[in-house]
Design an enzyme around this catalytic site. Sequence first.
Site, short mmCIF file in Angstrom:
data_model
loop_
_atom_site.label_atom_id
_atom_site.label_comp_id
_atom_site.label_asym_id
_atom_site.label_seq_id
_atom_site.Cartn_x
_atom_site.Cartn_y
_atom_site.Cartn_z
N HIS A 1 -6.13 -7.40 13.00
CA HIS A 1 -4.38 -6.79 12.88
C HIS A 1 -4.50 -6.83 14.24
CE1 HIS A 1 -1.92 -4.32 10.92
NE2 HIS A 1 -2.27 -3.13 11.59
N ASP B 1 10.94 23.44 -1.79
CA ASP B 1 11.83 22.95 -3.04
C ASP B 1 12.89 22.60 -2.64
OD1 ASP B 1 9.50 22.95 -4.42
OD2 ASP B 1 9.88 25.45 -4.49
N ARG C 1 1.62 -10.37 7.48
CA ARG C 1 2.01 -9.15 6.25
C ARG C 1 2.62 -8.87 6.24
NH1 ARG C 1 -3.84 -9.52 9.07
NH2 ARG C 1 -3.04 -7.69 9.79
N LYS D 1 0.64 -1.08 0.07
CA LYS D 1 -0.08 -0.38 0.19
C LYS D 1 1.07 1.63 -0.12
CE LYS D 1 -0.20 -0.43 4.86
NZ LYS D 1 -2.03 -0.63 6.32
N TYR E 1 13.16 30.86 5.59
CA TYR E 1 11.93 31.42 5.64
C TYR E 1 11.85 32.31 6.74
CZ TYR E 1 10.46 30.91 0.96
OH TYR E 1 9.47 30.83 -0.07
N CYS F 1 12.31 24.64 2.58
CA CYS F 1 10.91 25.24 1.85
C CYS F 1 10.88 24.13 1.01
CB CYS F 1 12.47 26.44 1.21
SG CYS F 1 13.25 27.20 1.17
#
Length: 405
Positions: free
Chosen positions: A177, A327, A234, A50, A278, A325
């Site tokens: 679970h 990027d 699992r 998943k 920043y 930041c």
Amino acid sequence: MAHWLVNQSTIADRGVLRPTHIEVDLARLTANYRAIQVHVAPAAVMPILKANAYGHGLVEVARHMQALGAPYLGVAFLEEGILLREAGVTTPILVLGGIIGNQIPLFLEYDLTLTASSVDKLGQIEAAARAMGVRAKVHLKIDTGMERIGVHYYSAAALLEASLACTHFEVEGIFSHFANADMPDPAYSHLQLARFEGVLDFYARRGLPPPPLRHMANSAALARFPQAHFDMVRAGLLLYGVYPSADVPRTVAVRPTLSWKSRVVYFKVVRPGHPVSYGSTWQSDHAVRLVTVPVGYGDGYFRALSNRAEVIIRGRRYPVVGRVCMDQLMVNIEWDSAYNGDEVILLGEDAGGAAVRVEELAEWAGTVPWEILTNVNTRVPRVYRNAGANGRGLTADRRPPTADG
Ligand SMILES: *Cc1c(COP(=O)(O)O)cnc(C)c1O
């Protein structure tokens, strides 16, 4: 000599990979799968894929697991199962999450195994399968103490009873679970296990065989509780070489399969008293050398890592300074040397053994290893190393990015 598979199309075709990328070591994935197999034998191993295979790339990991002969694959959602079928994966796939009625025909069309957790849902599955003239495969979900999906263990008998009357589906499995398998005190896990065994007694009482696939153990439980292995385990996080917590004994030897790398894109000297990034959250009282790295929270490198994380450049660890930041981020190399194009390891090891581990990133970011891995999103290209490790051919994968992790 490493072989490479790249899943980013246009620029990769020109041999220019984004400097920020993930490397998945398929040979290690194989070794981890085998180690878990040996540990739980004769139980089978269901790799859990998943959330983009915990960030490793859903389709690539599924194909790899299929090539290794995994008997079953686990995903969370219908959409993940459909993506795998459309990519040509033929191994049985269990969708672990809850189902919504109008999705049932798609499960059947794509031959995906359903998780059924109420008499009502069983009825809907039966009706849809009859209408389509197919036989559905179902795993019954028992809630033994998670309070998420699943019929409560104390009212499971009605569901099991109803499942015996089916004509258009096959109860292939029954599962539960653990909520706390990675925590120091095993008492709650033992309680859950006893509750699950109590539910399974239903079959013995009637002289019936239980469904062929009884399963309960996630990574922590498979490492820790042999009595929870049943017919299948699992395996999620552990398959990717990471232990759920420091409290889980290291009973299976696994190694991390994912590295996250980038390159220095800029170098500068910053004067004392000149704050970085920043919010001006960091400054030095002496001149330092800073390098800028083209990765940020827009790739899944948490902003919470600001002023906390470390990266590896030229075999040494250096701190991320100032805010991360979207990027880019900045690293203080004090008065050491680094050059544009130098490799920056955000997660993983270098040849000399310096490493940043998933567990460390999780601690710095105030989260768990699962979230570090699944948070790396599809802006980051995945590169597959040692693709030939189990005899598969070396084909470049030209798919566009799929699900986000
Ligand atoms: C995610 C998940 C797993 C795998 O858990 P890990 O701790 O990563 O091994 C197993 N079972 C279910 C139902 C899950 O949702």
